[in-house]
Design an enzyme around this catalytic site. Structure first.
Site, mmCIF file in Angstrom:
data_model
loop_
_atom_site.group_PDB
_atom_site.id
_atom_site.type_symbol
_atom_site.label_atom_id
_atom_site.label_comp_id
_atom_site.label_asym_id
_atom_site.label_seq_id
_atom_site.Cartn_x
_atom_site.Cartn_y
_atom_site.Cartn_z
ATOM 1 N N ASP A 1 87.488 -31.220 117.639
ATOM 2 C CA ASP A 1 87.232 -31.824 118.944
ATOM 3 C C ASP A 1 86.868 -30.682 119.889
ATOM 4 O OD1 ASP A 1 87.432 -32.704 121.532
ATOM 5 O OD2 ASP A 1 89.355 -33.719 121.286
ATOM 6 N N CYS B 1 96.514 -37.405 128.745
ATOM 7 C CA CYS B 1 96.214 -38.050 127.450
ATOM 8 C C CYS B 1 96.704 -37.208 126.283
ATOM 9 C CB CYS B 1 94.718 -38.315 127.285
ATOM 10 S SG CYS B 1 94.072 -39.456 128.479
ATOM 11 N N HIS C 1 94.395 -34.347 122.215
ATOM 12 C CA HIS C 1 94.123 -35.431 123.159
ATOM 13 C C HIS C 1 94.287 -36.738 122.383
ATOM 14 C CE1 HIS C 1 91.559 -38.034 125.693
ATOM 15 N NE2 HIS C 1 91.648 -37.118 126.635
ATOM 16 N N LYS D 1 81.276 -33.250 130.579
ATOM 17 C CA LYS D 1 82.139 -32.092 130.854
ATOM 18 C C LYS D 1 81.329 -30.804 130.872
ATOM 19 C CE LYS D 1 86.124 -34.156 128.501
ATOM 20 N NZ LYS D 1 87.096 -34.530 129.522
ATOM 21 N N GLN E 1 86.584 -29.532 125.097
ATOM 22 C CA GLN E 1 86.939 -28.511 126.098
ATOM 23 C C GLN E 1 86.413 -27.131 125.725
ATOM 24 O OE1 GLN E 1 88.123 -29.238 128.952
ATOM 25 N NE2 GLN E 1 88.919 -31.293 128.624
#
Ligand code: PMP
Length: 405
Positions: free
Chosen positions: A200, A364, A123, A226, A203
């Site tokens: 990261d 993104c 991202h 999220k 997700q």
């Protein structure tokens, strides 16, 4: 299947509504999930019962808010199995967590000519902060490529790693392809060469059990919005010996020990990295979101989402002209696709008229789009409250939209 889907759906008042006279089907969960009543209630409760500024109050309300805020820190620590609460830093989201880590890690450890490896599937928020830092420090960004199935080519790490490599930045799960990356393996490779790994987890954290000690990662970041929690709250986990050596990211109240014009000393972890009044109510409500996730059970949630992914994939791949990007195994509940001859934006706009919320565009992730030589995709992403019936509605609507073109 051990979750009661109807009961779960009743917890999310926003889902029960019509869009353009059709029942809403919300498949944009990778962008942001909806919140259960329990989280909305927790947020309301702070404003109606015990709101006050934290950590410095000499009164009941401030003390109660402080205890609730710190309780969320403890919940996050347990959720990801961090060694200690000092390693949990609240930010306003994954983006801020990455900017914090890139800035402070860069200041402490990166010198001119050093290299940072960043994967091709990242991202933008796990690319640009590293580029900004590299620009300031005279360092170089090196790309870890993916193959045409959207898998990281980790066998290339051997060639990419040099004595100048300081850190590898990689997503746990791709927001476009859903690929689950082997971060524990990458961490092992990195650590044998004294290289750090930043993960990261935006997700991943909403969809599976995360154990930062088991993964042995140096940094891990994610966003509350999220994972059924409020907006404006993120987490940065870091290894203590690194965080201790890293300078503050922002200056202000709360992050100091003593301020003198002759020089300032900084607060202990994690407060050194939490300048100013934080997002008190939302952090507290994030605690309710974690309770909610745990009440469903992360394993139950993951297996239900996997069932949804397989069901949707099997229905979509048989549609003529439809291409799904990335591997179909070892992935999270994200499906990115295009249909030959139809622009992704047109598909998304038409699906919306059927009450179906999907995401369209580059998500993104420009370098990833470049890899597949596309401008964008349609992305459907699932959460625990989604159902197979919703997938049927989505697939039927998609077929109707395709027929219109
Ligand atoms: N990384 C990934 C993989 C993401 O999917 C997102 C959100 N789309 C982010 C980082 C940024 O998260 P936020 O906007 O919550 O800061």
């Amino acid at each position: 299947m051990t979750i009661e889907i109807q009961k779960i759906r009743e917890d999310f008042p926003i889902l029960d509504q019509k869009i353009y006279k059709r029942q809403l089907v919300y498949f944009d969960n990778a962008a942001t999930t909806q919140r259960p009543q329990q989280v909305i209630d927790a947020l309301n409760q702070t404003y109606t019962e015990y709101y006050g500024n934290i950590h410095r109050g000499a009164h009941f309300m401030a003390d109660k808010a402080t205890a609730a805020y710190e309780e969320t820190r403890e919940k996050v620590k347990n959720l990801i199995n961090a060694e200690s609460r000092e390693q949990i830093i609240f930010t306003k989201g994954t983006t801020e967590s990455i900017n914090l880590a890139a800035f402070s890690f860069g200041e402490a450890f990166v010198r001119e000519g050093d290299e940072i490896i960043v994967s091709e599937m990242e991202h933008h928020s796990n690319i640009v902060p590293w580029q900004l830092m590299a620009g300031r420090k005279g360092a170089k960004i090196v790309m870890l490529p993916i193959d045409d199935d959207g898998r990281l080519q980790i066998e290339k790490l051997d060639q990419l790693i040099t004595p100048k490599t300081k850190l590898i930045a990689v997503a746990h799960v791709s927001n476009v392809l859903g690929t689950i990356n082997p971060v524990a393996t990458i961490a092992r490779i990195a650590h044998t060469k004294d290289i750090r790994i930043f993960v990261d987890g935006a997700q991943a954290a909403p969809h599976r059990q995360i154990d930062v000690q088991d993964l042995d990662v140096d940094f891990y970041a994610f966003s509350a919005h999220k994972m059924y929690g409020p907006n404006g709250v993120g987490v940065l986990y870091g290894k203590k010996e690194l965080l201790e050596q890293m300078p503050p990211y922002q200056g202000g109240g709360e992050m100091i020990s003593e301020v003198k014009f002759s020089g300032t000393t900084y607060n202990e972890l994690p407060y050194k990295f939490e300048a100013g009044t934080p997002n008190i109510s939302d952090v507290i409500a994030f605690g309710a979101a974690i309770d909610y996730l745990l009440s469903i059970g992360l394993e139950n949630l993951a297996s239900w989402e996997h069932e949804l992914l397989e069901y949707a994939t099997s229905k979509l791949i048989v549609i003529p002209g439809l291409r799904i990007y990335g591997i179909q195994a070892l992935k999270s509940g994200v499906i990115s696709f295009n249909v030959e001859g139809i622009h992704f934006f047109d598909l998304g706009t038409m699906l919306d008229k059927f009450g179906i919320a999907v995401r369209t565009g580059h998500h993104c992730a420009d370098p990833l789009m470049d890899h597949f030589d596309i401008q964008g995709t349609v992305r459907a992403s699932f959460a625990v409250y989604n159902t197979k019936e919703e997938i049927d509605v989505f697939v039927e609507a998609l077929k109707k939209v395709i027929a219109m073109f």
